[in-house]
Design a protein around this motif. Structure first.
Motif, mmCIF file in Angstrom:
data_model
loop_
_atom_site.group_PDB
_atom_site.id
_atom_site.type_symbol
_atom_site.label_atom_id
_atom_site.label_comp_id
_atom_site.label_asym_id
_atom_site.label_seq_id
_atom_site.Cartn_x
_atom_site.Cartn_y
_atom_site.Cartn_z
ATOM 1 N N GLY A 66 9.320 18.799 14.957
ATOM 2 C CA GLY A 66 10.155 17.646 14.689
ATOM 3 C C GLY A 66 10.632 17.606 13.249
ATOM 4 O O GLY A 66 10.414 18.542 12.476
ATOM 5 N N PRO A 67 11.261 16.511 12.841
ATOM 6 C CA PRO A 67 11.835 16.442 11.490
ATOM 7 C C PRO A 67 10.806 16.037 10.439
ATOM 8 O O PRO A 67 9.752 15.472 10.746
ATOM 9 C CB PRO A 67 12.895 15.343 11.646
ATOM 10 C CG PRO A 67 12.340 14.446 12.707
ATOM 11 C CD PRO A 67 11.593 15.341 13.658
ATOM 12 N N PHE A 68 11.136 16.353 9.185
ATOM 13 C CA PHE A 68 10.384 15.808 8.050
ATOM 14 C C PHE A 68 11.353 15.612 6.897
ATOM 15 O O PHE A 68 12.485 16.131 6.903
ATOM 16 C CB PHE A 68 9.209 16.718 7.660
ATOM 17 C CG PHE A 68 9.594 18.005 6.968
ATOM 18 C CD1 PHE A 68 9.621 18.098 5.575
ATOM 19 C CD2 PHE A 68 9.899 19.140 7.712
ATOM 20 C CE1 PHE A 68 9.962 19.284 4.951
ATOM 21 C CE2 PHE A 68 10.239 20.332 7.085
ATOM 22 C CZ PHE A 68 10.265 20.403 5.692
ATOM 23 N N LEU A 69 10.937 14.819 5.917
ATOM 24 C CA LEU A 69 11.754 14.571 4.727
ATOM 25 C C LEU A 69 11.265 15.433 3.578
ATOM 26 O O LEU A 69 10.061 15.585 3.370
ATOM 27 C CB LEU A 69 11.690 13.104 4.311
ATOM 28 C CG LEU A 69 12.278 12.065 5.265
ATOM 29 C CD1 LEU A 69 12.081 10.665 4.702
ATOM 30 C CD2 LEU A 69 13.759 12.326 5.513
ATOM 31 N N LEU A 70 12.219 15.984 2.835
ATOM 32 C CA LEU A 70 11.897 16.739 1.626
ATOM 33 C C LEU A 70 12.538 16.025 0.437
ATOM 34 O O LEU A 70 13.766 15.931 0.353
ATOM 35 C CB LEU A 70 12.414 18.173 1.717
ATOM 36 C CG LEU A 70 12.260 18.994 0.428
ATOM 37 C CD1 LEU A 70 10.788 19.208 0.097
ATOM 38 C CD2 LEU A 70 12.987 20.336 0.555
ATOM 39 N N ALA A 71 11.706 15.490 -0.455
ATOM 40 C CA ALA A 71 12.185 14.875 -1.694
ATOM 41 C C ALA A 71 12.031 15.898 -2.813
ATOM 42 O O ALA A 71 10.932 16.414 -3.036
ATOM 43 C CB ALA A 71 11.385 13.614 -2.010
ATOM 44 N N TYR A 88 5.416 6.119 -5.362
ATOM 45 C CA TYR A 88 6.268 5.066 -4.785
ATOM 46 C C TYR A 88 7.325 5.678 -3.869
ATOM 47 O O TYR A 88 7.561 5.187 -2.753
ATOM 48 C CB TYR A 88 6.944 4.270 -5.900
ATOM 49 C CG TYR A 88 7.970 3.282 -5.381
ATOM 50 C CD1 TYR A 88 7.601 1.999 -4.979
ATOM 51 C CD2 TYR A 88 9.310 3.654 -5.271
ATOM 52 C CE1 TYR A 88 8.539 1.118 -4.482
ATOM 53 C CE2 TYR A 88 10.255 2.780 -4.774
ATOM 54 C CZ TYR A 88 9.871 1.506 -4.382
ATOM 55 O OH TYR A 88 10.799 0.641 -3.883
ATOM 56 N N TYR A 89 7.987 6.745 -4.344
ATOM 57 C CA TYR A 89 9.020 7.379 -3.529
ATOM 58 C C TYR A 89 8.468 7.785 -2.161
ATOM 59 O O TYR A 89 9.066 7.499 -1.121
ATOM 60 C CB TYR A 89 9.561 8.648 -4.222
ATOM 61 C CG TYR A 89 10.245 8.447 -5.545
ATOM 62 C CD1 TYR A 89 10.667 7.190 -5.973
ATOM 63 C CD2 TYR A 89 10.493 9.536 -6.385
ATOM 64 C CE1 TYR A 89 11.293 7.019 -7.187
ATOM 65 C CE2 TYR A 89 11.124 9.381 -7.599
ATOM 66 C CZ TYR A 89 11.515 8.115 -8.005
ATOM 67 O OH TYR A 89 12.137 7.952 -9.215
ATOM 68 N N PRO A 100 7.067 12.389 8.248
ATOM 69 C CA PRO A 100 6.273 13.085 7.233
ATOM 70 C C PRO A 100 7.149 13.415 6.032
ATOM 71 O O PRO A 100 8.319 13.808 6.192
ATOM 72 C CB PRO A 100 5.802 14.359 7.954
ATOM 73 C CG PRO A 100 5.940 14.062 9.401
ATOM 74 C CD PRO A 100 7.065 13.089 9.539
ATOM 75 N N THR A 101 6.620 13.266 4.852
ATOM 76 C CA THR A 101 7.403 13.461 3.633
ATOM 77 C C THR A 101 6.696 14.433 2.697
ATOM 78 O O THR A 101 5.496 14.304 2.453
ATOM 79 C CB THR A 101 7.626 12.118 2.910
ATOM 80 O OG1 THR A 101 8.316 11.228 3.805
ATOM 81 C CG2 THR A 101 8.457 12.299 1.653
ATOM 82 N N THR A 102 7.457 15.384 2.187
ATOM 83 C CA THR A 102 6.944 16.357 1.228
ATOM 84 C C THR A 102 7.686 16.171 -0.090
ATOM 85 O O THR A 102 8.907 15.980 -0.099
ATOM 86 C CB THR A 102 7.143 17.793 1.742
ATOM 87 O OG1 THR A 102 6.369 17.972 2.920
ATOM 88 C CG2 THR A 102 6.716 18.821 0.703
ATOM 89 N N LEU A 103 6.953 16.240 -1.192
ATOM 90 C CA LEU A 103 7.538 16.118 -2.523
ATOM 91 C C LEU A 103 7.480 17.480 -3.208
ATOM 92 O O LEU A 103 6.405 18.065 -3.351
ATOM 93 C CB LEU A 103 6.776 15.080 -3.354
ATOM 94 C CG LEU A 103 7.180 14.964 -4.837
ATOM 95 C CD1 LEU A 103 8.618 14.474 -4.981
ATOM 96 C CD2 LEU A 103 6.219 14.029 -5.575
ATOM 97 N N LEU A 104 8.639 17.991 -3.607
ATOM 98 C CA LEU A 104 8.725 19.246 -4.355
ATOM 99 C C LEU A 104 9.231 18.935 -5.760
ATOM 100 O O LEU A 104 10.293 18.330 -5.919
ATOM 101 C CB LEU A 104 9.682 20.220 -3.666
ATOM 102 C CG LEU A 104 9.985 21.522 -4.434
ATOM 103 C CD1 LEU A 104 8.732 22.398 -4.544
ATOM 104 C CD2 LEU A 104 11.126 22.301 -3.773
ATOM 105 N N ARG A 133 -0.261 14.893 -4.587
ATOM 106 C CA ARG A 133 -0.328 16.347 -4.744
ATOM 107 C C ARG A 133 1.039 16.944 -4.404
ATOM 108 O O ARG A 133 1.263 17.421 -3.290
ATOM 109 C CB ARG A 133 -1.403 16.953 -3.837
ATOM 110 C CG ARG A 133 -2.825 16.549 -4.187
ATOM 111 C CD ARG A 133 -3.846 17.196 -3.264
ATOM 112 N NE ARG A 133 -3.847 18.649 -3.397
ATOM 113 C CZ ARG A 133 -3.563 19.495 -2.402
ATOM 114 N NH1 ARG A 133 -3.225 19.041 -1.221
ATOM 115 N NH2 ARG A 133 -3.616 20.795 -2.592
ATOM 116 N N PRO A 134 1.960 16.936 -5.349
ATOM 117 C CA PRO A 134 3.273 17.515 -5.062
ATOM 118 C C PRO A 134 3.221 19.036 -5.043
ATOM 119 O O PRO A 134 2.339 19.649 -5.663
ATOM 120 C CB PRO A 134 4.142 17.028 -6.228
ATOM 121 C CG PRO A 134 3.169 16.846 -7.350
ATOM 122 C CD PRO A 134 1.878 16.397 -6.718
#
Length: 308
Positions: A66-71, A88-89, A100-104, A133-134
């Protein structure tokens, strides 16, 4: 003010969302294969007067999970306030999109990358409620792409390599490889890479090397940077043309004065006068030619003031 390197570090993922697949492999984190990716609004502002914006936000569709968000956040220096903003983001995005969101975090120097990569416990020391934990990409883990065949195979990763290594000693080899890999690439592929790389280098010394490579190796591309380089070249050429024209005119004036005053000009002296491009020297020769004793030879009038 947002800097050009800051923009390039996250915009490269807008242009090439599939780049995250290769970056995550480099970083040792497995994500399912992508099906598609869409750019999502970066505005995280709430109704209260606090504006928050992530640099780049992508909604990525995968084959099986499925989809996920990449910030994607571009970070140019250590900032003690950033971890709480990043937390916060992620929380906001989870709440808003229920995905689900991943921070890079993308960095251009090793010290900032090491700082950004530290797990940050948030909450009281006795019981942190969560740990940030980015994923962090920078010169410490993005490979230096210096093989032309490898760069051609993955131009997006080669571009990120140039951007993240902008301040590293190996950036020159990376830029030469990237420019060579772009030869023969269609304009619509090469142009954004040329511009993103220029942005990513900012005002570092390597920026001039990239401009030179674009001017020589990629001179047939039409892009803001290449057009700027061509305009500079045309302006320099026009200025040189004007200066040479003025020098030729003054040389002709000197010869005309010699002729009118009956002063013989040997071929060697004539060549010296017509070959001189120093306007100040020509001006002095013209003044001397007009005021010297007519018995003086042309060589005596010019003597002691020959151009180097």
């Amino acid at each position: 003010m947002v800097s050009a390197p800051h923009e390039a570090m996250h915009r490269v993922f807008q242009e090439y969302p599939e780049l995250f697949s290769r970056v995550s492999e480099v970083l040792g984190v497995a994500f399912p294969p992508f099906v598609s990716a869409d750019v999502v609004t970066t505005d995280l502002t709430e109704s209260r007067p606090v504006e928050r914006r992530v640099d780049t936000l992508l909604r990525i569709e995968t084959e099986d999970n499925g989809p996920f968000l990449l910030a994607v956040e571009a970070q140019g220096r250590k900032d003690p306030d950033k971890p709480t903003s990043w937390a916060y983001y992620v929380s906001y995005l989870l709440e808003k999109y229920r995905l689900p969101t991943t921070l890079l975090v993308v960095c251009q120097d090793r010290a900032t990358a090491a700082w950004a990569a530290r797990p940050v416990p948030l909450g009281s020391p006795q019981w942190p409620v969560l740990t940030l934990r980015p994923l962090v990409a920078g010169p410490h883990n993005i490979p230096a792409v210096t093989d032309v065949a490898e760069a051609r195979k993955d131009l997006a990763l080669a571009t990120l390599s140039a951007i993240t290594h902008a301040g590293e000693p190996d950036v020159g080899a990376i830029l030469k490889t990237l420019s060579a890999a772009l030869r023969g690439a269609p304009d619509d592929i090469a142009a954004p890479i040329v511009e993103l790389t220029a942005q990513g280098l900012g005002n570092r010394p390597a920026a001039q090397q990239w401009r030179n490579l674009v001017a020589v190796d990629l001179s047939f591309y039409i892009s803001p940077l290449s057009e700027e380089i061509r305009d500079e070249g045309r302006a320099e050429g026009e200025a040189r043309g004007r200066a040479e024209g003025e020098a030729r005119g003054r040389a002709e004036d000197i010869l005309l004065v010699f002729d009118e005053r009956g002063i013989e000009v040997p071929d060697g002296i004539r060549d010296t006068i017509t070959g001189c491009r120093d306007l100040d020297v020509l001006r002095r020769w013209l003044r001397r030619a007009a005021t010297a004793d007519s018995a003086d030879s042309a060589e005596e009038i010019l003597d002691g003031d020959r151009p180097a």
